[in-house]
Design an enzyme around this catalytic site. Structure first.
Site, short mmCIF file in Angstrom:
data_model
loop_
_atom_site.label_atom_id
_atom_site.label_comp_id
_atom_site.label_asym_id
_atom_site.label_seq_id
_atom_site.Cartn_x
_atom_site.Cartn_y
_atom_site.Cartn_z
N GLY A 7 0.86 -1.19 0.00
CA GLY A 7 0.00 0.00 0.00
C GLY A 7 0.89 1.23 0.00
N ALA A 8 0.86 1.96 -1.13
CA ALA A 8 1.74 3.14 -1.26
C ALA A 8 0.95 4.41 -1.06
CB ALA A 8 2.45 3.12 -2.61
N PHE A 11 1.03 7.04 4.30
CA PHE A 11 1.69 6.46 5.46
C PHE A 11 2.62 5.32 5.07
CE2 PHE A 11 1.24 4.51 9.92
CZ PHE A 11 2.14 5.41 10.48
N GLY A 12 2.16 4.44 4.19
CA GLY A 12 3.02 3.34 3.75
C GLY A 12 4.30 3.88 3.12
N LYS A 102 -5.62 2.61 10.98
CA LYS A 102 -6.34 2.99 12.20
C LYS A 102 -7.83 2.94 11.94
CE LYS A 102 -2.60 5.95 13.77
NZ LYS A 102 -2.08 7.31 13.88
N GLY A 130 0.08 5.41 16.64
CA GLY A 130 0.56 6.49 17.50
C GLY A 130 0.59 7.81 16.75
N LYS A 183 -9.54 7.78 18.34
CA LYS A 183 -9.10 9.19 18.32
C LYS A 183 -9.52 9.87 17.02
CE LYS A 183 -5.63 8.95 15.26
NZ LYS A 183 -5.41 9.80 14.09
N THR A 240 -4.18 14.72 16.71
CA THR A 240 -5.19 14.74 15.64
C THR A 240 -6.28 15.77 15.90
OG1 THR A 240 -4.71 12.37 15.57
CG2 THR A 240 -6.39 13.14 14.12
N ARG A 247 -6.47 14.82 8.48
CA ARG A 247 -7.61 14.79 7.54
C ARG A 247 -8.92 14.63 8.31
NH1 ARG A 247 -4.55 10.09 4.50
NH2 ARG A 247 -4.45 9.55 6.70
N GLU A 268 -10.62 8.00 8.04
CA GLU A 268 -10.97 6.73 8.70
C GLU A 268 -12.05 6.89 9.76
OE1 GLU A 268 -10.16 4.03 7.47
OE2 GLU A 268 -8.02 3.62 7.31
N1 LIG Z 1 -1.32 9.66 6.45
C1 LIG Z 1 -0.94 9.66 7.73
O1 LIG Z 1 -0.34 10.64 8.20
C2 LIG Z 1 -1.21 8.47 8.59
C3 LIG Z 1 -2.05 7.45 8.19
N2 LIG Z 1 -2.27 6.39 9.01
C4 LIG Z 1 -3.17 5.33 8.63
O2 LIG Z 1 -2.68 4.67 7.48
C5 LIG Z 1 -3.76 4.10 6.75
C6 LIG Z 1 -3.61 4.46 5.29
O3 LIG Z 1 -3.69 5.87 5.22
P1 LIG Z 1 -2.87 6.75 4.19
O4 LIG Z 1 -1.63 6.07 3.77
O5 LIG Z 1 -2.76 8.09 4.75
O6 LIG Z 1 -3.91 6.76 2.98
P2 LIG Z 1 -3.84 7.45 1.58
O7 LIG Z 1 -5.16 8.04 1.35
O8 LIG Z 1 -2.65 8.32 1.44
O9 LIG Z 1 -3.63 6.21 0.60
C7 LIG Z 1 -4.40 5.06 0.64
C8 LIG Z 1 -3.66 4.03 -0.17
O10 LIG Z 1 -4.31 2.78 -0.08
C9 LIG Z 1 -4.37 2.23 -1.38
N3 LIG Z 1 -5.50 1.32 -1.45
C10 LIG Z 1 -6.80 1.61 -1.30
N4 LIG Z 1 -7.53 0.50 -1.43
C11 LIG Z 1 -6.66 -0.51 -1.68
C12 LIG Z 1 -6.80 -1.87 -1.94
N5 LIG Z 1 -8.00 -2.46 -1.94
N6 LIG Z 1 -5.70 -2.61 -2.17
C13 LIG Z 1 -4.51 -2.04 -2.14
N7 LIG Z 1 -4.29 -0.73 -1.92
C14 LIG Z 1 -5.37 0.02 -1.70
C15 LIG Z 1 -4.54 3.43 -2.29
O11 LIG Z 1 -4.18 3.08 -3.60
P3 LIG Z 1 -4.51 4.05 -4.84
O12 LIG Z 1 -3.54 5.20 -4.72
O13 LIG Z 1 -4.28 3.19 -6.02
O14 LIG Z 1 -5.94 4.49 -4.67
C16 LIG Z 1 -3.58 4.40 -1.63
O15 LIG Z 1 -2.27 4.21 -2.09
C17 LIG Z 1 -5.05 4.67 7.37
O16 LIG Z 1 -5.64 3.70 8.19
C18 LIG Z 1 -4.55 5.82 8.23
O17 LIG Z 1 -5.37 6.05 9.37
C19 LIG Z 1 -1.67 6.30 10.21
C20 LIG Z 1 -0.83 7.27 10.65
C21 LIG Z 1 -0.53 8.43 9.87
O1 LIG Z 2 -3.26 9.14 12.33
C1 LIG Z 2 -2.77 10.21 12.02
C2 LIG Z 2 -1.82 10.93 12.89
O2 LIG Z 2 -1.35 10.13 13.92
C3 LIG Z 2 -3.19 10.85 10.77
O3 LIG Z 2 -4.39 11.44 10.98
P1 LIG Z 2 -5.41 11.72 9.79
O4 LIG Z 2 -5.76 10.39 9.19
O5 LIG Z 2 -6.54 12.42 10.44
O6 LIG Z 2 -4.69 12.61 8.81
#
Ligand SMILES: NC(=O)C1=CN([C@@H]2O[C@H](COP(=O)(O)OP(=O)(O)OC[C@H]3O[C@@H](n4cnc5c(N)ncnc54)[C@H](OP(=O)(O)O)[C@@H]3O)[C@@H](O)[C@H]2O)C=CC1
Ligand SMILES: O=C(CO)COP(=O)(O)O
Length: 318
Positions: A7-8, A11-12, A102, A130, A183, A240, A247, A268
């Site tokens: 998952g790119a 966060f990934g 999350k 976290g 949260k 947050t 977001r 989320e």
């Molecule tokens: N962003 C942050 O600062 C933080 C995020 N998180 C958690 O990380 C998780 C992901 O968030 P975030 O990275 O920000 O999300 P984004 O919105 O940046 O990206 C979501 C990613 O998931 C991919 N995706 C969606 N559906 C699928 C699927 N069925 N199979 C494979 N890949 C898929 C999307 O691919 P595509 O681009 O092709 O649509 C996209 O790359 C959430 O639960 C979030 O709460 C936790 C801490 C911090």
């Molecule tokens: O989980 C997060 C910070 O710890 C990111 O929060 P948002 O998904 O609300 O951007």
């Protein structure tokens, strides 16, 4: 040994960049065009603009490239996790699977550890959660996270720590997961308060009473109080509910002010509010703020009616 990140999203990608300070990392994205763009530009402009992908980070569209990786980080959004795991169970079973998402799955009411254990019974499930914004991690700013695994895992903790990413470990997966999931719901509520111009005092009240709700449900489900008081609960709640980088908080501001919000942005807390409300009802737990947020997200109630309903509840002891 290469660590894989599936998952790119923001966060990934950020975690992959940070982990690449320590050794080779494989980053998988589902969209081949997106992968080609990242390979060419060495950036993920779609999801994490500004960050450069270091040399020892390999981007791939072939999920089977992760077959040889023992440790796999899961970065897909929570509501996609269950299906993603079952579709890729043959590849993932037997590995150390670290959920970085999350939320609570709306279809099953489960957190990611339970989803992993159901789809991949031979895997070891962990949660990384976290206070951390992807952009901060990618920039190498100091960040501290919780790594939760049912069995004590100092080896995994050491493996996933980097010079700028400091992990604390716990065996309380329930507390760590619920802190990160809940949260986001309270962050939407904090955003509503700010968006509706109800003031910073009201936000502080809501964060505090929201934290009481988080604790009530988490304790009922077997979490430890110290986990909720730590990075994955209190720490992430504070971040947050107070930062425009969030977001969930920004979505709340849009709800509170009646503004539009891009439906393509991952929020989320909206689905989780609904899942939590069901869970709380099932366990006889009072969670009025989460219930209001579920109703607001579903457009079943107006902001002013939600505020009136919360303020007119019977007076009680703190
Ligand atoms: N962003 C942050 O600062 C933080 C995020 N998180 C958690 O990380 C998780 C992901 O968030 P975030 O990275 O920000 O999300 P984004 O919105 O940046 O990206 C979501 C990613 O998931 C991919 N995706 C969606 N559906 C699928 C699927 N069925 N199979 C494979 N890949 C898929 C999307 O691919 P595509 O681009 O092709 O649509 C996209 O790359 C959430 O639960 C979030 O709460 C936790 C801490 C911090
Ligand atoms: O989980 C997060 C910070 O710890 C990111 O929060 P948002 O998904 O609300 O951007």
């Amino acid at each position: 040994m290469t660590i894989a990140v599936l998952g790119a999203g923001a966060f990934g990608t950020a975690l992959a960049i940070s982990l690449a300070q320590r050794g080779p990392v494989l980053l998988w994205a589902r969209d081949a065009a997106h992968v080609a763009e990242m390979q060419e530009s060495r950036r993920n402009t779609r999801r994490l603009p500004g960050a450069v992908l270091p040399e020892c980070l390999t981007v791939t569209a072939e999920i089977t490239d992760a077959a040889g990786c023992e440790v796999v980080l899961l970065g897909v959004p929570m509501q996609k996790m269950g299906r993603f795991l079952s579709e890729n169970a043959a590849l993932l079973d037997g590995k150390v699977l670290v959920s970085c998402s999350k939320g609570i799955d709306l279809a099953t009411g489960r957190g990611s550890v339970e989803l992993i254990e159901a789809a991949c019974p031979g895997a070891r499930a962990a949660v990384l959660t976290g206070p951390s914004f992807a952009a901060d991690i990618a920039r190498g700013l100091p960040t501290a996270l919780t790594l939760a695994c049912r069995t004590d895992s100092p080896g995994l903790q050491a493996r996933l720590s980097t010079p700028t990413l400091r992990l604390y470990r716990t065996t309380d997966t329930i507390g760590a997961e619920l802190g990160g999931a809940l949260k986001n719901v309270i962050a939407i509520a904090a955003g509503v308060v700010i968006g509706a111009n109800l003031g910073d005092s009201a936000r502080a009240a809501l964060m505090t009473r929201g934290f009481a709700e988080m604790n009530r449900l988490a304790m009922k489900l077997g979490a430890r109080p110290e986990t909720l008081m730590g990075l994955s609960g209190f720490g992430d709640l504070v971040l947050t509910c107070t930062s425009l980088q969030s977001r969930n908080f920004r979505y709340g501001i849009a709800l509170g002010s009646g503004a539009d919000f891009d439906p393509g942005v991952t929020v989320e807390g909206a689905a989780t509010a609904k899942a939590v409300t069901r869970l709380a009802q099932g366990h006889g737990i009072d969670m009025p703020i989460a219930a209001m947020i579920a109703a607001l997200c579903a457009r079943e109630i107006s902001v002013s009616d939600a505020v009136t309903a919360l303020l007119s509840r019977p007076l009680k002891e703190e």
